[in-house]
Design a protein around this motif. Sequence first.
Motif, short mmCIF file in Angstrom:
data_model
loop_
_atom_site.label_atom_id
_atom_site.label_comp_id
_atom_site.label_asym_id
_atom_site.label_seq_id
_atom_site.Cartn_x
_atom_site.Cartn_y
_atom_site.Cartn_z
N ILE A 5 0.88 -1.16 0.00
CA ILE A 5 0.00 0.00 0.00
C ILE A 5 0.92 1.22 0.00
O ILE A 5 1.73 1.41 0.91
N LYS A 6 0.84 2.00 -1.07
CA LYS A 6 1.84 3.03 -1.36
C LYS A 6 1.59 4.34 -0.59
O LYS A 6 0.51 4.55 -0.02
N PRO A 7 2.59 5.23 -0.60
CA PRO A 7 2.48 6.48 0.18
C PRO A 7 1.25 7.34 -0.10
O PRO A 7 0.73 7.97 0.82
N PHE A 59 14.29 -2.50 -4.57
CA PHE A 59 13.04 -3.24 -4.82
C PHE A 59 12.61 -3.12 -6.28
O PHE A 59 12.16 -4.09 -6.89
N TYR A 60 12.73 -1.91 -6.84
CA TYR A 60 12.25 -1.65 -8.21
C TYR A 60 13.39 -1.67 -9.23
O TYR A 60 13.26 -1.06 -10.29
N LYS A 61 14.48 -2.40 -8.93
CA LYS A 61 15.65 -2.34 -9.82
C LYS A 61 15.34 -2.80 -11.24
O LYS A 61 16.00 -2.38 -12.19
N GLU A 109 11.52 9.17 -10.27
CA GLU A 109 10.23 9.63 -9.71
C GLU A 109 9.59 8.54 -8.85
O GLU A 109 9.08 8.80 -7.75
N LEU A 110 9.63 7.30 -9.35
CA LEU A 110 9.02 6.16 -8.65
C LEU A 110 9.70 5.92 -7.30
O LEU A 110 9.03 5.76 -6.27
N THR A 111 11.03 5.91 -7.29
CA THR A 111 11.73 5.58 -6.05
C THR A 111 11.68 6.74 -5.06
O THR A 111 11.60 6.53 -3.85
N SER A 131 -2.82 8.76 -9.89
CA SER A 131 -2.17 8.86 -11.19
C SER A 131 -1.44 7.54 -11.45
O SER A 131 -1.40 6.68 -10.56
N VAL A 132 -0.84 7.41 -12.64
CA VAL A 132 -0.11 6.16 -12.93
C VAL A 132 1.07 5.98 -11.97
O VAL A 132 1.41 4.85 -11.61
N GLY A 133 1.67 7.05 -11.55
CA GLY A 133 2.79 6.96 -10.60
C GLY A 133 2.30 6.75 -9.18
O GLY A 133 2.82 5.92 -8.44
N GLU A 134 1.30 7.51 -8.78
CA GLU A 134 0.77 7.44 -7.41
C GLU A 134 -0.51 6.61 -7.46
O GLU A 134 -1.63 7.14 -7.37
N ILE A 170 -9.34 -1.17 -6.79
CA ILE A 170 -8.65 -0.25 -5.87
C ILE A 170 -8.14 0.98 -6.62
O ILE A 170 -8.33 2.12 -6.18
N ARG A 171 -7.51 0.74 -7.76
CA ARG A 171 -6.93 1.89 -8.47
C ARG A 171 -8.01 2.79 -9.06
O ARG A 171 -7.85 4.02 -9.10
N ALA A 172 -9.12 2.21 -9.52
CA ALA A 172 -10.22 3.05 -10.03
C ALA A 172 -10.77 3.93 -8.91
O ALA A 172 -11.08 5.10 -9.12
#
Length: 140
Positions: free
Chosen positions: A10-12, A50-52, A62-64, A110-113, A103-105
């Motif tokens: 679950i992201k920031p 993690f996202y290497k 931007e992602l990291t 945004s695509v990043g967040e 969940i995303r809908a």
Amino acid sequence: MATERTLSIIKPDATRRNLTGKINAKFEDAGLRIVAQKRIHLTKAQAGEFYKVHAARPFYDELTTFMASEPVVVQVLEGESAIQKNRDVMGATNPADAAPGTIRAEFAESVGENSVHGSDAPETAKEEISFFFSGLELVG
Ligand code: CMP
């Protein structure tokens, strides 16, 4: 279909808006069990590791930076076909393409967040779970 485990984050953008419970309800309503869970604040280096796989992508920095900006909740979800089931519950990466009710809908900005991450295949699920959890933390 076999019982599987998958790694979820679950992201920031979602922890900041106090959405952990609402997102967890989506997982549980879909029949996924949260068998391990912890709230942590990643460093940018940890997010980068993690996202290497995305290191060469233009959005990597931007992602990291985003993933290290505020706490995340990392969790292991278990259930029948858990990897695909979680991807169905999350919806498409870009919330503009995500099916209603996912969940995303409902929550992504945004695509990043985009509120959540989920493993995309059995091998990555195994790697991603062991990135965050020891065997002792997986209580079932
Ligand atoms: P996730 O499932 O966590 O896996 C990689 C992430 O990169 C993805 O979700 C998105 O949040 C992010 N991402 C993908 N494409 C873009 C993009 N064009 N711009 C910013 N972030 C992106």
